[in-house]
Design a protein around this motif. Structure first.
Motif, PDB file in Angstrom:
ATOM      1  N   THR A   7      40.653  44.342  52.811  1.00 52.57           N
ATOM      2  CA  THR A   7      38.954  44.461  52.875  1.00 52.57           C
ATOM      3  C   THR A   7      38.469  45.144  54.147  1.00 52.57           C
ATOM      4  OG1 THR A   7      36.878  43.273  52.623  1.00 52.57           O
ATOM      5  CG2 THR A   7      38.560  42.245  54.263  1.00 52.57           C
ATOM      6  N   GLY A   8      37.441  45.959  54.209  1.00 52.83           N
ATOM      7  CA  GLY A   8      36.947  46.686  55.095  1.00 52.83           C
ATOM      8  C   GLY A   8      35.557  46.491  55.265  1.00 52.83           C
ATOM      9  N   LYS A  10      32.243  48.525  57.375  1.00 54.24           N
ATOM     10  CA  LYS A  10      32.050  50.148  58.214  1.00 54.24           C
ATOM     11  C   LYS A  10      31.207  49.841  59.371  1.00 54.24           C
ATOM     12  CE  LYS A  10      29.221  52.117  55.349  1.00 54.24           C
ATOM     13  NZ  LYS A  10      28.622  52.843  54.362  1.00 54.24           N
ATOM     14  N   ALA A  43      36.332  50.148  59.172  1.00 54.47           N
ATOM     15  CA  ALA A  43      36.212  51.804  58.591  1.00 54.47           C
ATOM     16  C   ALA A  43      35.553  52.800  59.458  1.00 54.47           C
ATOM     17  CB  ALA A  43      35.640  51.602  56.998  1.00 54.47           C
ATOM     18  N   HIS A  46      34.585  56.103  57.890  1.00 50.83           N
ATOM     19  CA  HIS A  46      33.852  56.107  57.036  1.00 50.83           C
ATOM     20  C   HIS A  46      32.257  56.270  57.658  1.00 50.83           C
ATOM     21  CE1 HIS A  46      36.296  54.454  53.595  1.00 50.83           C
ATOM     22  NE2 HIS A  46      35.706  55.565  52.964  1.00 50.83           N
ATOM     23  N   TYR A 136      33.955  59.902  50.243  1.00 52.63           N
ATOM     24  CA  TYR A 136      33.889  58.541  50.565  1.00 52.63           C
ATOM     25  C   TYR A 136      34.776  57.480  49.961  1.00 52.63           C
ATOM     26  CZ  TYR A 136      31.778  54.087  51.909  1.00 52.63           C
ATOM     27  OH  TYR A 136      31.597  52.817  52.726  1.00 52.63           O
ATOM     28  N   MET A 140      38.378  55.259  50.800  1.00 50.64           N
ATOM     29  CA  MET A 140      38.500  53.963  50.657  1.00 50.64           C
ATOM     30  C   MET A 140      39.468  53.513  49.674  1.00 50.64           C
ATOM     31  SD  MET A 140      35.275  51.545  49.391  1.00 50.64           S
ATOM     32  CE  MET A 140      35.919  50.018  48.609  1.00 50.64           C
ATOM     33  N   ASP A 143      42.644  53.455  51.671  1.00 52.74           N
ATOM     34  CA  ASP A 143      42.694  52.542  52.311  1.00 52.74           C
ATOM     35  C   ASP A 143      43.449  51.262  51.543  1.00 52.74           C
ATOM     36  OD1 ASP A 143      41.363  53.258  54.443  1.00 52.74           O
ATOM     37  OD2 ASP A 143      39.463  52.553  53.970  1.00 52.74           O
ATOM     38  N   ILE A 144      43.040  51.251  50.626  1.00 50.52           N
ATOM     39  CA  ILE A 144      43.718  50.213  49.676  1.00 50.52           C
ATOM     40  C   ILE A 144      45.092  50.660  48.975  1.00 50.52           C
ATOM     41  CG2 ILE A 144      43.205  49.103  47.231  1.00 50.52           C
ATOM     42  CD1 ILE A 144      39.977  49.678  47.739  1.00 50.52           C
ATOM     43  N   VAL A 152      41.270  43.029  46.308  1.00 54.42           N
ATOM     44  CA  VAL A 152      40.172  43.483  47.096  1.00 54.42           C
ATOM     45  C   VAL A 152      39.023  42.701  46.996  1.00 54.42           C
ATOM     46  CG1 VAL A 152      38.944  45.838  48.046  1.00 54.42           C
ATOM     47  CG2 VAL A 152      41.283  45.671  46.691  1.00 54.42           C
ATOM     48  N   VAL A 154      35.560  42.098  47.613  1.00 53.95           N
ATOM     49  CA  VAL A 154      34.209  43.089  48.029  1.00 53.95           C
ATOM     50  C   VAL A 154      32.849  42.435  47.280  1.00 53.95           C
ATOM     51  CG1 VAL A 154      35.375  45.348  48.280  1.00 53.95           C
ATOM     52  CG2 VAL A 154      34.485  44.550  46.040  1.00 53.95           C
ATOM     53  N   GLN A 158      30.289  47.235  46.278  1.00 58.66           N
ATOM     54  CA  GLN A 158      31.606  47.933  46.252  1.00 58.66           C
ATOM     55  C   GLN A 158      32.166  48.049  44.956  1.00 58.66           C
ATOM     56  OE1 GLN A 158      32.108  50.025  48.922  1.00 58.66           O
ATOM     57  NE2 GLN A 158      30.239  49.779  49.767  1.00 58.66           N
TER      58      GLN A 158
HETATM   59  N1  TRP Z   1      33.170  50.667  51.609  1.00 53.82           N
HETATM   60  C1  TRP Z   1      33.130  49.381  52.047  1.00 53.82           C
HETATM   61  C2  TRP Z   1      31.710  48.998  52.668  1.00 53.82           C
HETATM   62  O1  TRP Z   1      30.768  49.927  52.850  1.00 53.82           O
HETATM   63  C3  TRP Z   1      33.952  49.371  53.306  1.00 53.82           C
HETATM   64  C4  TRP Z   1      35.350  49.839  53.165  1.00 53.82           C
HETATM   65  C5  TRP Z   1      36.005  50.578  53.745  1.00 53.82           C
HETATM   66  C6  TRP Z   1      36.251  49.100  52.221  1.00 53.82           C
HETATM   67  N2  TRP Z   1      37.669  50.778  53.195  1.00 53.82           N
HETATM   68  C7  TRP Z   1      37.509  49.656  52.594  1.00 53.82           C
HETATM   69  C8  TRP Z   1      36.126  47.570  51.607  1.00 53.82           C
HETATM   70  C9  TRP Z   1      38.837  48.940  51.818  1.00 53.82           C
HETATM   71  C10 TRP Z   1      37.398  47.316  50.877  1.00 53.82           C
HETATM   72  C11 TRP Z   1      38.476  47.921  50.996  1.00 53.82           C
HETATM   73  O2  TRP Z   1      31.346  48.038  52.664  1.00 53.82           O
END
Ligand code: TRP
Length: 331
Positions: A7-8, A10, A43, A46, A136, A140, A143-144, A152, A154, A158
Motif C-alpha cells: 500500500t502507499g 503520497k 510514494a 509520485h 502516474y 504505481m 510499486d505493486i 492492495v 486502497v 484508487q
Molecule cells: N496513488 C496512491 C494514492 O495517491 C498512493 C500509492 C502509490 C499507492 N503507490 C501505491 C497505493 C501502491 C497502493 C499501492 O493514494
C-alpha cells in the motif's frame, strides 16, 4: 503460503483522516492476519509531480513515515520504504510503459481529473500537466508488481488505478509468459473514502482535510467545522446522509455507532453529535499522536527504519526484475 500486501501514501501534505480511512485502517486490519507480509510505501516519486520545494517534500516524507510507525503498522512482518530508494521500481515503470497504450493512460483517473479541471476553466486540456502525472499509474503499477503483490488495500479513489495495474500485468503476461503476479484489489466497504469538512471526498486537493495528528484542541475545532444540514434540534435525522456520521464510521466501534444512530433518530442537536464524533476520533489517535510527535523529533531513528526498509525492498524486487527482464528479452 504467505501473502504480500503493498500500500502507499503520497507525501504531498500532512497525513489526514482520509489517509487513515483509505489506507491505514484497512492495512492494519489485513496486516493483523499473521500470514501477510506488508510493504508500506511512501510514494515520494509520485509527490514530486506536484511538490517543488525539497524541504517540504522531505518533511512530508518523514511525516508519512512517522504516521505508519505511530499507527503500529511498522511491525516485524512489514517493511517501510521510500519509493525513490528502490530504483528498480522506476525501471519497471519504464518497461510497463511499453505495454500501456496511450489511450489507457488517457483514461486514468488522476490524469482525467486534471484535464476536467482545465476544461472547466477553459484552459488547454493539458495545461500544467506534467508527464509525472500522466504516467502516474505506471509508477504505481510498478510499486505493486515489483513485489509480487497479492493484495492492495486502497480507498475507492484508487480502485481504477489498481484495475489498470491488473490489466497491465495481464498484457505483459500475455506477451512474455506468466512473469507478473496479478494482484487482487481490496476495498474496505465500510470506510472507503470519507468526506471532508465540506462533504466532498476528503482530499488535499480540495483543501477540506482534517490532519490525523493535529492537537486535541485543533481536532475539536475542525470536527465542529464539518458542514451539516439545517436539521433543527428535536427533528430526527438520517445518519447515512450526514458527513459527520460517515467520518465516524472510520473510527467508532459498533456500540458507539449504534449510540450515534440513536442520537440522530431521537433528534439530538449537531453540537452533541459533534462532541461524540470528536471524542471517538480522539480515542483512536490519542496515543499514536504522542508517538508521532516523538518520532518526528528524531529523524535519525526514522532514517534507520527507512534504510532497513530500502535494503529489504531491493532484495525483494531483484528476483522479480530478473524474471521480467529475461522474459521480455532485456537480458
Ligand atoms: N496513488 C496512491 C494514492 O495517491 C498512493 C500509492 C502509490 C499507492 N503507490 C501505491 C497505493 C501502491 C497502493 C499501492 O493514494
Amino acid at each position: 503460503m504467505s501473502q504480500t500486501l503493498v500500500t502507499g501514501i503520497k507525501p504531498t501534505g500532512t497525513p489526514h483522516l482520509g489517509n487513515f480511512a483509505g489506507a491505514i485502517q484497512p492495512t492494519r486490519e489485513l496486516a493483523a492476519q499473521s500470514e501477510l507480509r506488508s510493504f508500506l510505501l511512501i510514494a515520494d516519486g509520485h509527490a514530486l509531480n506536484s511538490i517543488r520545494e525539497p524541504e517540504k517534500l522531505r518533511r512530508y516524507t518523514y511525516e508519512v513515515a512517522a504516521t505508519y510507525v505511530a499507527m503500529g503498522l511498522a511491525t516485524e512482518r512489514s517493511v517501510l520504504l521510500r519509493q525513490s530508494d528502490v530504483p528498480e521500481v522506476y525501471q519497471l515503470a519504464n518497461l510497463l510503459a511499453c505495454y500501456c497504450s496511450k489511450g489507457m493512460a488517457n483514461r486514468a483517473h488522476a490524469y482525467k481529473a486534471a484535464v476536467a479541471r482545465n476544461q472547466d476553466q477553459d484552459l488547454d486540456r493539458d495545461a500544467g500537466i506534467n508527464m509525472g502525472l500522466f504516467t502516474y499509474p505506471l509508477l504505481m503499477s510498478a510499486d505493486i508488481l515489483a513485489f509480487d503483490t497479492d493484495v492492495v488495500p486502497v480507498g475507492l479513489d484508487q480502485k481504477q488505478h489498481v484495475e489498470l495495474t491488473v490489466a497491465l500485468a495481464q498484457r505483459v503476461n500475455q506477451a512474455a509468459g506468466p512473469v507478473l503476479r496479478v494482484p487482487a484489489i481490496r476495498i474496505d466497504e465500510a470506510t472507503q473514502t470519507i468526506p471532508g469538512l465540506d462533504g466532498r471526498k476528503m482530499s488535499k486537493s480540495y483543501g477540506n482535510t482534517i490532519p490525523l495528528f493535529c492537537s486535541r484542541d485543533q481536532l475539536q475545532k475542525l470536527v465542529f467545522r464539518v458542514q451539516t444540514d439545517s436539521r433543527a434540534k428535536g427533528e430526527p435525522g438520517d445518519p447515512s446522509r450526514c458527513t459527520l456520521y460517515r467520518i465516524a464510521r472510520a473510527f467508532a466501534n459498533e456500540q458507539e455507532l449504534r449510540s450515534l444512530r440513536h442520537d440522530y433518530e431521537t433528534g439530538a442537536g449537531y453540537g452533541h453529535i459533534k462532541e461524540q464524533v470528536f471524542e471517538q476520533i480522539d480515542a483512536v489517535i490519542h496515543e499514536p499522536r504522542k508517538r508521532f510527535e516523538q518520532l518526528l523529533e528524531d529523524r535519525e531513528a526514522l532514517d534507520g527504519i527507512l534504510e532497513r526498509g530500502a535494503q529489504i525492498a531491493r532484495d525483494s524486487v531483484r528476483p522479480v526484475m530478473a524474471r521480467v527482464r529475461a522474459a521480455t528479452g532485456l537480458l
